[in-house]
Design an enzyme around this catalytic site. Structure first.
Site, PDB file in Angstrom:
ATOM      1  N   GLU A 296       1.769   5.902  10.951  1.00 19.96           N
ATOM      2  CA  GLU A 296       2.534   4.934  10.177  1.00 19.96           C
ATOM      3  C   GLU A 296       3.913   5.003  10.806  1.00 19.96           C
ATOM      4  OE1 GLU A 296       1.672   2.792   7.126  1.00 19.96           O
ATOM      5  OE2 GLU A 296       0.327   3.175   8.601  1.00 19.96           O
ATOM      6  N   ARG A 297       5.003   4.055  10.488  1.00 18.79           N
ATOM      7  CA  ARG A 297       6.169   3.943  11.092  1.00 18.79           C
ATOM      8  C   ARG A 297       6.806   5.314  10.987  1.00 18.79           C
ATOM      9  NH1 ARG A 297       4.709  -0.341   8.129  1.00 18.79           N
ATOM     10  NH2 ARG A 297       4.598  -2.265   9.169  1.00 18.79           N
TER      11      ARG A 297
ATOM     12  N   LYS B 175       0.778  -1.328  -0.023  1.00 18.01           N
ATOM     13  CA  LYS B 175      -0.094  -0.099   0.062  1.00 18.01           C
ATOM     14  C   LYS B 175       0.919   1.159   0.015  1.00 18.01           C
ATOM     15  CE  LYS B 175      -2.131  -0.781   3.798  1.00 18.01           C
ATOM     16  NZ  LYS B 175      -1.231  -2.295   3.938  1.00 18.01           N
TER      17      LYS B 175
END
Length: 472
Positions: free
Chosen positions: A188-189, A162
């Site tokens: 997110e990371r 994604k």
């Protein structure tokens, strides 16, 4: 009468949720921003979520509450969280409260600010368009065309590509798209956020982009409100400067997940599968604000994580209901090495209509989908008996479907450093021509590898000629 010294005191802290007591009553309104006057570095901002009684409210923290003690003074700003907007934030990285976090110079004091809470434009003022938003990615442009001013979502489980697809779309649109881009990194990371910032600095697209981050290491309040901050900045460019905006979000599921965390901390009873009871309302408030008005379009591309590959998950079904274009990523295709791993049968778009894309495009897309569907039906027979037991017509379908699968794979510019293969952007005309040729049997005698990870059919033809020359 309101108190002249309108301050409260912290009465309880439960992780990201803080109770504030106002002994004289007169509680700040819902969604009002509160600032904690504590002795630690950095601002701690709270947002009012509920009134527990006449003197106590419950608020959600936008930053970490580590070290916050009972009795600390809290003051009301008298307004919702406001964030800086306009040209000053272009090329900058900001957090949920609008603070600059890219180690650059602070914003000027005269930068306009807007509340992160607003209503969507009235339906009477919203404009709809059927202009196709070309991405240069073959499988998307062929089977799930995106609309200029539409909403597209990429659904997929962990590790199916994604974020890579979102980054490739950003990269592909640097040349074609001259509007403003706003990127919301939700839950997110930190590594991914850093890579995106570095990528944008290297590609020269950063001066036309605003980055808004509420990352995985931040409290749920920051992840819950970060998309609203990005939306507020987008709305300013749309309404005030009348510019087209490309709004990218990665990952909308983390917004829902943060809302569920906040909901449980606020003491609300959970709904289906443990989600917050306000799931549909929260998603609708976010998605309905992504709208286009006369003279300016907001085009949204969103990545959505699918927990445990369960596409019936309430969060996934709620989000998909707001989309014009649904792109489903398949773990099976990713396992076979087909990237982008987009499932051509599960994905759909409201723009795939002959009155929008034209009769030729619609006809080719229908034939491709029909052939791939028949190939999927034959998989069990092939697994049990082998291809040789099929009839002549079915053998032809399998031959062409396998070549179509490989032709719809594509090397990405953002993965060039890992694969060594230069990225390819393919026009819709070349995609249609290539698929038409394969459907008509032009590539039946070619090696399947010649069509894998190439751009146009001409590239595949060159690859086939080279492999034949080497074999000879």
């Amino acid at each position: 009468m309101p108190s002249t010294d309108h301050h409260g005191r912290v009465s309880a802290v439960r992780g990201a949720v803080v109770d504030v007591c106002y002994p004289q009553g007169d509680l700040p309104a819902m969604n009002t921003a509160l600032v904690v006057d504590w002795d630690r570095p950095g601002t701690l901002m709270l947002e009012v979520q509920s009134h527990l009684d006449l003197t106590t409210l419950r608020a959600v923290a936008m930053q970490s509450t580590t070290g916050l003690a009972r009795g600390v003074r809290v003051r009301s700003t008298g307004d919702a969280i406001t964030v800086p907007v306009g040209r000053a934030v272009l090329g900058r990285l900001v957090d949920v409260t609008g603070r600059v976090r890219d180690l650059g110079p602070p914003l000027a004091d005269d930068v306009p600010c807007r509340s992160i809470h607003s209503t969507p434009p009235p339906l009477s003022t919203q404009s709809t368009t059927t202009d196709v938003f070309e991405t240069g990615i073959k499988v998307i442009d062929l089977l799930t065309p995106m609309a200029q001013g539409g909403k597209a979502a990429m659904f997929g489980g962990a590790g199916v590509g994604k974020t890579v697809l979102v980054m490739e779309l950003i990269h592909a649109m640097v040349e074609k798209y001259q509007g403003i881009s706003v990127f919301a990194g939700i839950g997110e990371r930190s590594r991914e956020g850093h890579e995106l910032l570095t990528d944008m600095q290297g590609s020269g697209v950063l001066p036309r982009t605003v980055l808004v981050y509420g990352q995985m290491n931040e409290p749920p309040g920051a992840r819950w409100r970060a998309p609203l901050t990005a939306l507020t900045i987008s709305e300013y460019f749309r309404d005030t400067r009348h510019q087209n905006v490309l709004l990218l979000m990665d990952n909308v599921f983390r917004f829902v997940q943060a809302g569920a965390e906040v909901s449980s901390l606020l003491g609300r009873l959970p709904s289906r599968v443990g989600y917050q009871p306000t799931l549909a309302t929260e998603v609708a408030k976010l998605q309905e604000r992504i709208a286009s008005v006369a003279g300016a379009a907001v085009t949204s591309i969103q990545a959505v994580y699918v927990p445990a590959d369960d596409f019936t998950d309430p969060a996934v079904t709620t989000i998909s209901g707001h989309m014009d274009c649904v792109i489903v990523l398949s773990r099976g295709l990713a396992g076979q090495g087909f990237y982008p791993a987009i499932d051509p049968l599960a994905s759909s778009s409201t723009l795939l209509d002959p009155s929008v894309v034209g009769d030729e495009h619609y006809q080719i897309a229908s034939e491709v989908r029909e052939m791939l569907a028949r190939f999927a039906e034959l998989q069990d027979i092939i697994s049990l008996l082998g291809v040789d037991e099929l009839g002549t017509a079915d053998k032809r379908i399998v031959t062409r479907a396998r070549r179509l699968q490989r032709f719809l794979s594509q090397p990405f510019a953002v993965t060039e450093a890992f694969t060594g293969t230069p990225g390819q952007s393919v026009s819709r005309t070349d995609t249609l021509a290539g698929c038409r040729a394969i459907l008509d049997g032009e590539a039946d005698t070619w090696a399947e590898a010649s069509l894998y990870m190439v751009g146009t059919l001409a590239d595949a033809r060159t690859k086939e000629a080279q492999s034949k020359a080497e074999a000879a």
